[in-house]
Structure formats: structure tokens, C-alpha cells
Design an enzyme around this catalytic site. Structure first.
Site, PDB file in Angstrom:
ATOM      1  N   ASP A   9     -12.480  12.670  42.938  1.00 48.66           N
ATOM      2  CA  ASP A   9     -12.979  14.058  42.520  1.00 48.66           C
ATOM      3  C   ASP A   9     -14.372  13.890  42.449  1.00 48.66           C
ATOM      4  OD1 ASP A   9     -12.833  16.581  41.186  1.00 48.66           O
ATOM      5  OD2 ASP A   9     -13.356  15.229  39.248  1.00 48.66           O
ATOM      6  N   ASP A  11     -16.931  16.774  40.494  1.00 52.52           N
ATOM      7  CA  ASP A  11     -17.346  17.070  39.293  1.00 52.52           C
ATOM      8  C   ASP A  11     -16.991  16.121  38.012  1.00 52.52           C
ATOM      9  OD1 ASP A  11     -18.908  19.472  40.110  1.00 52.52           O
ATOM     10  OD2 ASP A  11     -16.910  20.488  40.136  1.00 52.52           O
ATOM     11  N   GLY A  46     -10.958  20.531  36.888  1.00 47.56           N
ATOM     12  CA  GLY A  46     -10.135  20.308  37.883  1.00 47.56           C
ATOM     13  C   GLY A  46      -9.455  21.741  38.479  1.00 47.56           C
ATOM     14  N   ARG A  49     -12.176  28.099  39.692  1.00 45.90           N
ATOM     15  CA  ARG A  49     -12.874  29.003  38.939  1.00 45.90           C
ATOM     16  C   ARG A  49     -12.076  30.331  38.444  1.00 45.90           C
ATOM     17  NH1 ARG A  49     -17.244  31.407  42.806  1.00 45.90           N
ATOM     18  NH2 ARG A  49     -17.212  29.114  43.501  1.00 45.90           N
ATOM     19  N   SER A 117     -13.767  22.204  44.026  1.00 45.50           N
ATOM     20  CA  SER A 117     -15.024  23.066  43.789  1.00 45.50           C
ATOM     21  C   SER A 117     -15.379  23.688  45.350  1.00 45.50           C
ATOM     22  CB  SER A 117     -16.364  22.309  43.234  1.00 45.50           C
ATOM     23  OG  SER A 117     -17.329  23.245  43.450  1.00 45.50           O
ATOM     24  N   ASN A 119     -18.480  24.834  45.733  1.00 45.76           N
ATOM     25  CA  ASN A 119     -19.972  24.252  45.766  1.00 45.76           C
ATOM     26  C   ASN A 119     -20.091  22.653  45.995  1.00 45.76           C
ATOM     27  OD1 ASN A 119     -21.594  26.710  44.307  1.00 45.76           O
ATOM     28  ND2 ASN A 119     -19.935  26.339  42.758  1.00 45.76           N
ATOM     29  N   ASP A 171     -11.385  12.620  36.612  1.00 44.37           N
ATOM     30  CA  ASP A 171     -11.688  12.859  35.242  1.00 44.37           C
ATOM     31  C   ASP A 171     -10.955  13.687  34.429  1.00 44.37           C
ATOM     32  OD1 ASP A 171     -13.014  14.883  36.481  1.00 44.37           O
ATOM     33  OD2 ASP A 171     -14.127  15.092  34.460  1.00 44.37           O
TER      34      ASP A 171
HETATM   35  C1  BG6 Z   1     -13.423  21.437  39.818  1.00 44.21           C
HETATM   36  C2  BG6 Z   1     -13.987  21.373  38.337  1.00 44.21           C
HETATM   37  O1  BG6 Z   1     -14.162  20.400  40.324  1.00 44.21           O
HETATM   38  O2  BG6 Z   1     -14.017  22.631  40.441  1.00 44.21           O
HETATM   39  C3  BG6 Z   1     -13.842  22.849  37.747  1.00 44.21           C
HETATM   40  O3  BG6 Z   1     -13.797  20.555  37.601  1.00 44.21           O
HETATM   41  C4  BG6 Z   1     -14.019  23.889  38.767  1.00 44.21           C
HETATM   42  O4  BG6 Z   1     -14.225  22.965  36.336  1.00 44.21           O
HETATM   43  C5  BG6 Z   1     -13.493  23.945  39.903  1.00 44.21           C
HETATM   44  O5  BG6 Z   1     -13.755  25.320  37.947  1.00 44.21           O
HETATM   45  C6  BG6 Z   1     -14.147  25.100  41.113  1.00 44.21           C
HETATM   46  O6  BG6 Z   1     -15.529  24.831  41.026  1.00 44.21           O
HETATM   47  P1  BG6 Z   1     -16.475  25.913  41.697  1.00 44.21           P
HETATM   48  O7  BG6 Z   1     -17.734  25.135  42.064  1.00 44.21           O
HETATM   49  O8  BG6 Z   1     -16.038  26.462  43.068  1.00 44.21           O
HETATM   50  O9  BG6 Z   1     -16.515  27.086  40.790  1.00 44.21           O
HETATM   51 MG    MG Z   2     -13.656  16.669  37.678  1.00 47.47          MG
END
Ligand code: BG6
Ligand code: MG
Length: 213
Positions: A9, A11, A46, A49, A117, A119, A171
Site C-alpha cells: 500500500d 499512503d 484505504g 475519496r 489513490s 494520486n 496500514d
Molecule cells: C488511499 C488512502 O490510499 O487512497 C485513502 O488511504 C484515500 O485515505 C484513497 O481516500 C484515495 O486517494 P486519492 O488520492 O485518490 O484521493
Molecule cells: Mg494506507
């Protein structure tokens, strides 16, 4: 060696962008008058959004929000979050993570990212890991976020490995569930380790080096 690959993972495991998610959601929740603390934030780990926003809005006392308003709130949080990401540099890759990744690679393990994510590519590039992993499965290649196993199954397929030959590192309790549902063994750190959600529950990613000898 029992495993052929490790799927991380991102984040809260590879780097501490989980703190930026917390700060950005907290700012939005404060604006909406929604109670938001670190224990509640752990439920968003995890989770996508939009699903995170849905959980926050369950606590919102104001009038029902139309889809366009909800999309705007998710976008507002993401813009705030990305401001933190753009300030990141390779100094934000923790030394223990870097040394662990290098040690696992030296043992011939395939290494991948499995993150909800969208991002993820930006973060990996900011911390100097843009070309490091053998596969990156992220929020833009899945339709269901954790606790669904889709992202880990995608990462394993990209690596050409079976789930039972891969170790997932998480995590988030939702991520540990995703790993188990997908047929993976799971090592946890942080909040998920404190909850005892993994097959291994570690204080630090460096502990991986011992079980992957
Ligand atoms: C996960 C995070 O990795 O990604 C979450 O733990 C988050 O908290 C999810 O909401 C989506 O991320 P993003 O960057 O696309 O908003
Ligand atoms: Mg995480």
C-alpha cells in the site's frame, strides 16, 4: 523464501501521505461542522475519496447535498491534499522504507504498489520512486476500492504472480481485509497493526526484512 513478491500500500506505508489526507479531510470536516478526529480518520484509510466523503457526510447535520455539490467537496479536498503533495521531495521517503525496499529487491523479490489513490503516480514521482516498482496498481485502474481485493489482484496480475505467492503490506484495516479476501498473506504496520488485522503486525516496515529472508 516463501514469497515471490511484495505488494505495498502507498499512503501510510511507503510514505506518510496519510497525514496529509487527515489534514485535508479535517479542514473540510471543520468547514462542514462535522466532528472529525484521528480515530474516525482511521476508518477512511484505504477507502476511496468518494467513499471517504460519504462516511463524513453521514455525520453532516445540514441539508442533503446534490451529487454536484458532493463532487465539488471531493474536489476541494483533493486540491488541498495535492498542495501538500507538491511540497514533497525525496526527503519525504523515510530512510527505513528506502533501505527495506532496497534489501527486498536485493533478495530478488518483485515489488509492486497496490493503492486506492489516484494520486499515486504523483506521490511516487515526488519521493523519487517514479521508476522503482515492477508494477503500480492504483485508484485509476480499479472500479472498487479496498476492502475489495481488486487493486491487489490487479497488481499480482501485472507481476504475473499468484496471490498466495505475494505478501501485501498495509496500514489500513480495510486494506488488510482486501488482502485476505484476495487470498494474500498480509503484513500490517500502523493503525492496522495496532488493530491486529494482519498475519504479521509490525512496528516498522524494516521488520519485513526478517520474514522475507
Ligand atoms: C488511499 C488512502 O490510499 O487512497 C485513502 O488511504 C484515500 O485515505 C484513497 O481516500 C484515495 O486517494 P486519492 O488520492 O485518490 O484521493
Ligand atoms: Mg494506507
Amino acid at each position: 523464501m516463501r514469497y515471490r513478491a511484495v505488494i505495498f500500500d502507498l499512503d501510510g506505508v511507503v510514505c506518510y501521505t496519510d497525514e496529509y489526507h487527515y489534514l485535508a479531510w479535517k479542514a473540510l470536516a471543520d468547514k462542514l461542522g462535522v466532528p472529525f478526529d484521528r480515530a474516525f480518520n482511521d476508518r477512511l484509510r484505504g477507502v476511496s475519496r468518494r467513499e471517504s466523503l460519504r462516511l463524513i457526510l453521514e455525520r453532516y447535520a445540514g441539508p442533503a447535498l446534490a451529487e454536484a455539490q458532493q463532487a465539488a467537496l471531493a474536489e476541494e479536498k483533493n486540491a488541498l491534499y495535492r498542495r501538500y503533495l507538491h511540497q514533497m521531495t525525496s526527503a519525504d521517503l523515510p530512510a527505513e522504507v528506502k533501505s527495506t525496499l532496497d534489501a527486498l529487491r536485493a533478495r530478488g523479490l518483485k515489488l509492486a504498489i497496490g493503492s486506492s489513490s489516484k494520486n499515486a503516480p504523483l506521490i511516487l514521482e515526488r519521493v523519487g520512486l517514479g521508476d522503482f516498482f515492477d508494477a503500480v496498481a492504483d485508484g485509476s485502474c480499479i472500479t472498487r476500492s479496498k476492502p475489495d481485493p481488486e487493486v491487489f489482484l490487479k497488481a499480482a496480475a501485472m507481476l504475473g504472480e499468484r496471490p498466495r505467492d505475494c505478501l501485501v503490506v498495509e496500514d489500513a484495516v480495510s486494506g488488510a481485509k482486501a488482502g485476505h479476501t484476495g487470498g494474500f498473506a498480509v503484513a500490517c504496520v500502523g493503525a492496522a497493526a495496532r488493530a491486529g488485522a494482519g498475519d504479521h503486525n509490525f512496528r516498522s516496515v524494516t521488520d519485513l526484512v526478517e520474514i522475507l529472508e
